[in-house]
Scaffold this motif. Structure first.
Motif, short mmCIF file in Angstrom:
data_model
loop_
_atom_site.label_atom_id
_atom_site.label_comp_id
_atom_site.label_asym_id
_atom_site.label_seq_id
_atom_site.Cartn_x
_atom_site.Cartn_y
_atom_site.Cartn_z
N HIS A 76 -18.34 -12.24 -8.15
CA HIS A 76 -19.50 -12.26 -9.03
C HIS A 76 -20.77 -12.79 -8.38
O HIS A 76 -21.87 -12.53 -8.87
N LEU A 77 -20.64 -13.50 -7.28
CA LEU A 77 -21.82 -13.99 -6.57
C LEU A 77 -21.97 -13.38 -5.18
O LEU A 77 -23.00 -13.55 -4.54
N ARG B 165 -18.54 -18.76 -26.47
CA ARG B 165 -19.47 -18.63 -27.60
C ARG B 165 -20.79 -19.33 -27.29
O ARG B 165 -21.87 -18.83 -27.63
N ARG B 166 -20.72 -20.48 -26.64
CA ARG B 166 -21.94 -21.18 -26.25
C ARG B 166 -22.74 -20.34 -25.24
O ARG B 166 -23.97 -20.26 -25.33
N LEU B 167 -22.04 -19.74 -24.30
CA LEU B 167 -22.71 -18.86 -23.33
C LEU B 167 -23.39 -17.69 -24.03
O LEU B 167 -24.54 -17.35 -23.72
N SER B 168 -22.69 -17.08 -24.97
CA SER B 168 -23.26 -15.94 -25.69
C SER B 168 -24.52 -16.33 -26.45
O SER B 168 -25.52 -15.60 -26.43
N ALA B 169 -24.48 -17.50 -27.08
CA ALA B 169 -25.65 -17.96 -27.83
C ALA B 169 -26.84 -18.22 -26.92
O ALA B 169 -28.00 -18.13 -27.36
N ALA B 170 -26.57 -18.53 -25.65
CA ALA B 170 -27.65 -18.81 -24.70
C ALA B 170 -28.16 -17.56 -24.00
O ALA B 170 -29.11 -17.65 -23.20
N GLY B 171 -27.55 -16.41 -24.29
CA GLY B 171 -28.04 -15.17 -23.69
C GLY B 171 -27.20 -14.64 -22.54
O GLY B 171 -27.71 -13.92 -21.68
N PHE B 172 -25.91 -14.97 -22.55
CA PHE B 172 -24.99 -14.48 -21.53
C PHE B 172 -23.91 -13.60 -22.14
O PHE B 172 -23.56 -13.75 -23.32
N GLU B 173 -23.38 -12.71 -21.32
CA GLU B 173 -22.25 -11.87 -21.71
C GLU B 173 -21.08 -12.15 -20.76
O GLU B 173 -21.24 -12.07 -19.54
N GLU B 174 -19.93 -12.48 -21.32
CA GLU B 174 -18.76 -12.74 -20.48
C GLU B 174 -18.36 -11.49 -19.71
O GLU B 174 -18.32 -10.39 -20.26
N VAL B 175 -18.04 -11.69 -18.44
CA VAL B 175 -17.59 -10.59 -17.58
C VAL B 175 -16.13 -10.78 -17.18
O VAL B 175 -15.36 -9.82 -17.13
N GLU B 176 -15.76 -12.02 -16.90
CA GLU B 176 -14.38 -12.30 -16.49
C GLU B 176 -14.06 -13.76 -16.80
O GLU B 176 -14.95 -14.62 -16.80
N VAL C 199 -15.29 -19.12 -16.09
CA VAL C 199 -15.89 -17.96 -16.76
C VAL C 199 -17.01 -17.41 -15.88
O VAL C 199 -17.85 -18.18 -15.39
N ALA C 200 -17.00 -16.11 -15.68
CA ALA C 200 -18.11 -15.43 -15.04
C ALA C 200 -18.88 -14.68 -16.12
O ALA C 200 -18.26 -14.01 -16.97
N ALA C 201 -20.19 -14.83 -16.14
CA ALA C 201 -21.01 -14.23 -17.18
C ALA C 201 -22.25 -13.60 -16.56
O ALA C 201 -22.67 -13.95 -15.46
N ARG C 202 -22.82 -12.68 -17.31
CA ARG C 202 -24.02 -11.96 -16.87
C ARG C 202 -25.17 -12.27 -17.83
O ARG C 202 -24.99 -12.30 -19.05
N ALA C 203 -26.34 -12.52 -17.28
CA ALA C 203 -27.53 -12.76 -18.11
C ALA C 203 -27.98 -11.45 -18.75
O ALA C 203 -28.14 -10.44 -18.07
#
Length: 204
Positions: free
Chosen positions: A38-39, A172-183, A199-203
């Motif tokens: 992811h990075l 859920r906290r990530l989603s509320a901040a503007g992220f989408e879970e990827v893995e 958790v890996a997430a995408r902005a």
């Protein structure tokens, strides 16, 4: 938790921390592969926030520099940054706090927060995640490692009080901040190592 309190607690144990946790030998191969997925293809600035002794920052620098990434390790513990600069002289390191980052909006391609959010109070986590989202470019990657648990609760960490998080609640906290879970990945207790989540997430 006040960053100054966390800094003093880690500074008091910096030598022991570096000795026991300051090499790539302590990084699980599955975690390393996930981080690289992811990075490892990011172009532009990549931040290792709460980089500790700098081993993961140096690993990312080695793998990303040729691809056009500019990797910086940031930690609030001056002893960690001094160690990292001495051991990895070709890598950029800064003393800084999660709550005091000055990067402009939308300028960071990727962020690694490897066990650097564990001392953030639950009431403050949303603000910290929103700041990370603010810095990241649309589509930028965030990889977060933390202690897994059935409920969000504090516990007596070796250095200073930390928090466990249920992975679904963290997402859920990530989603509320503007992220989408990827893995995501989880591991149970392994010897003295507590249950682990990443958790890996995408902005978005």
């Amino acid at each position: 938790m006040n960053p100054d309190v966390v800094q003093r607690a880690y500074s008091a144990l910096a030598d022991r921390y570096v000795e026991t946790l300051g090499t790539m030998d302590v990084v699980h191969p599955d975690d390393l592969r996930l981080i690289e997925r992811h990075l490892g293809r990011r172009r532009g600035p990549v931040l290792d926030l709460g980089c500790g002794p700098g081993h993961l920052t140096a690993h990312l620098h080695e793998h990303l520099h040729a691809a056009g990434a500019d990797v910086t390790g940031i930690d609030l513990v001056p002893e960690f940054v001094a160690h990292a600069r001495a051991i990895y002289p070709g890598v950029r390191f800064e003393v800084g706090s999660l709550t005091g980052l000055d990067r402009p909006d939308g300028t960071v391609a990727g962020v690694l927060a490897w066990y650097s959010l564990i001392h953030v109070e639950p009431a403050d986590l949303d603000t910290v995640l929103a700041q990370l989202r603010r810095m990241l470019t649309p589509g930028g990657s965030l990889v977060v490692g933390f202690f897994d648990g059935e409920v969000c609760e504090p516990f007596a960490h070796t250095v200073i009080t930390a928090h466990r998080w249920p992975i679904d609640e963290f997402v859920r906290r990530l989603s509320a901040a503007g992220f989408e879970e990827v893995e995501r990945a989880q591991r149970g207790q392994e010897g003295r190592r507590r249950p682990h989540a990443v958790v890996a997430a995408r902005a978005v």
